[in-house]
Design a protein around this motif. Structure first.
Motif, short mmCIF file in Angstrom:
data_model
loop_
_atom_site.label_atom_id
_atom_site.label_comp_id
_atom_site.label_asym_id
_atom_site.label_seq_id
_atom_site.Cartn_x
_atom_site.Cartn_y
_atom_site.Cartn_z
N ASN A 149 -5.92 -4.31 6.47
CA ASN A 149 -5.12 -3.45 5.61
C ASN A 149 -5.63 -3.45 4.16
OD1 ASN A 149 -2.57 -2.37 7.13
ND2 ASN A 149 -2.86 -4.46 7.87
N GLY A 150 -6.87 -3.90 3.97
CA GLY A 150 -7.48 -3.80 2.65
C GLY A 150 -7.00 -4.81 1.64
N TRP A 195 -16.65 -2.85 2.50
CA TRP A 195 -16.02 -2.02 3.54
C TRP A 195 -14.50 -2.20 3.56
CZ3 TRP A 195 -19.66 1.10 4.58
CH2 TRP A 195 -20.98 0.68 4.73
N TYR A 196 -13.97 -3.13 2.80
CA TYR A 196 -12.55 -3.45 2.85
C TYR A 196 -11.85 -3.19 1.52
CZ TYR A 196 -13.47 -5.61 7.36
OH TYR A 196 -13.83 -5.84 8.67
N ASN A 221 0.82 -1.21 0.00
CA ASN A 221 0.00 0.00 0.00
C ASN A 221 0.86 1.26 0.00
OD1 ASN A 221 -2.33 -1.53 0.07
ND2 ASN A 221 -2.52 -1.47 2.30
N PHE A 260 -8.81 1.34 0.28
CA PHE A 260 -8.20 2.00 1.44
C PHE A 260 -7.17 3.03 0.98
CE2 PHE A 260 -8.80 -1.33 5.06
CZ PHE A 260 -10.16 -1.29 4.84
N ARG A 261 -7.10 4.12 1.69
CA ARG A 261 -6.10 5.17 1.43
C ARG A 261 -5.43 5.54 2.75
NH1 ARG A 261 -6.28 10.67 1.82
NH2 ARG A 261 -8.50 10.59 2.32
N THR A 262 -4.12 5.56 2.77
CA THR A 262 -3.41 5.83 4.02
C THR A 262 -3.53 7.30 4.42
OG1 THR A 262 -1.28 5.72 5.18
CG2 THR A 262 -1.21 6.23 2.83
#
Length: 390
Positions: free
Chosen positions: A180-181, A217-218, A140, A221-223
């Motif tokens: 963590n997606g 919902w998973y 990621n 993701f963006r940090t």
């Protein structure tokens, strides 16, 4: 010849005969250890010697020594050759269809970046239980455009493939990946009906069912991390320890952080991060250029204080370049450390002064018998604390 010439031909033939969804290459490249854990060292065949000499003008190194200029060149040579092979495979696959995925243990040329969470009886303790989480975080933070194919290895060891790790460990890997997606990939050697250890099957089924039901919902993701931790690409043993120690400290204190592989470090990737933590990396020119351009604070550990860039960053002066070994010694913390007034030192150290905030070394004292513990008196030798970069 097999990897560089024949493998692309085999892939081309297979894709022409079968409607495959993807191609996975498990362990291409320059291996130094076989499946029986026998170390063979750097390949010294005539092809490797010739190609390395033609590429660099140097003789092929015999030992894996990170301090050797020849070995540093060899690592770069390996990367170029493997990238060339990966690209050849990718070109063959995409010639057949862009919908066919390329999966490799490398970001070069792959659509799916493969990784593993596994155990191995031959590794020293403690077990690195953050392996799945780390793999997802590195992807990621370093190559967010890729898909992670993290394989959860069921076997307790490479040569003990028919006994599983504990259900609790497999459940932890599933949770780390989902948090963590990342998707789930479960691996056994053999077929399911005949496999002699089935205790993890229900654990994996439950996690797959949960992810299928809650997949929306998973995804995506963006940090929003406040800290970037740089991971060494080819770590020595002590660099690995420094990196994992920093990872563990950040994780267990619940800091929001991202992990960036050293090979992927760039200004644009780190520009918005307030703090960059660099544990034990060799201060290469490329890395220092990126860090120097960043507006953030940098914490750099485990390297020589005589580097000119470090002298400028941290305001170093009066450097004593003679290292000395310490065990049971401490430095006096700044006043902001209200509860922990001393910090332990262990291993080779050197002392130096900075422009501000010097920290004093307390010498090693007696540590036994218990009723005689004491000492640790101030020595007058100073370490620096605060400077322009952090």
């Amino acid at each position: 010849e097999y990897q560089q010439v024949l493998a692309p031909q085999i892939v081309d033939e297979a894709l022409g005969l079968y409607p495959l969804d993807g191609v996975f290459f498990n362990m291409p490249g320059y291996r130094t250890m076989d499946y029986s854990h026998v170390y063979h060292g750097i390949c010294q065949c005539e092809a490797c010697k010739r190609q390395f000499h033609e590429s660099t003008g140097m003789e092929l190194p015999i030992e894996e020594d990170l301090d050797s200029p020849a070995y540093q060149m060899y690592l770069a040579f390996q990367k170029r050759m493997v990238q060339k092979m990966h690209q050849a495979i990718r070109e063959v696959v995409k010639r057949h269809s862009n919908e066919i995925a390329v999966a490799m243990y490398s970001p070069d040329g792959s659509d799916i970046f493969m990784a593993e969470s596994n155990t191995e009886l031959h590794r020293p303790y403690p077990v690195w239980e953050y392996m799945a989480s780390e793999n997802a975080m590195v992807l990621n933070g370093s190559w967010p455009e890729k898909i992670l194919g993290n394989i959860m290895i069921n076997a307790s060891s490479l040569d003990n493939r028919f006994m599983s790790v504990s259900p609790w460990q497999m459940d932890l890997r599933c949770h780390e990946l989902m948090a963590n997606g990342a998707g789930l990939a479960f691996c056994i050697i053999g077929d399911f009906p005949e496999y002699p250890d089935t205790k993890n099957f229900s654990v994996v089924q439950e996690n797959y069912a949960y992810l299928e039901e809650n997949e929306r919902w998973y995804q995506g993701f963006r940090t929003v991390a406040d800290i970037a931790l740089i991971k060494p690409t080819h770590p020595s043993a002590w660099q690995q320890e420094a990196y994992r120690g920093a990872f563990k400290a950040l994780k267990q204190n619940h800091y929001s952080f991202t992990v960036v592989d050293e090979s992927a470090v760039s200004f644009s990737m780190l520009n918005d991060i307030p703090l960059v933590l660099v544990p034990g990396l060799q201060p290469t020119e490329r890395l220092l250029e990126v860090l120097d351009a960043l507006p953030c604070k940098v914490v750099y550990t485990g390297v020589s204080a005589t580097n000119s860039t470090f002298e400028r960053w941290f305001g170093l002066r009066e450097i004593d370049t003679k290292p000395f070994q310490v065990q049971g010694a401490y430095i006096t913390n700044p006043p902001s450390f209200q509860q922990t007034r001393w910090t332990l030192l262990q291993g080779p150290c050197c002392t130096f002064k900075g422009k501000q905030g010097d920290l004093e070394l307390r010498d090693a004292g007696m540590f036994g018998p218990p009723e005689m513990c004491g000492g640790n008196v101030p020595t007058g030798r100073m370490f620096r604390h605060q400077g322009p970069k952090g």
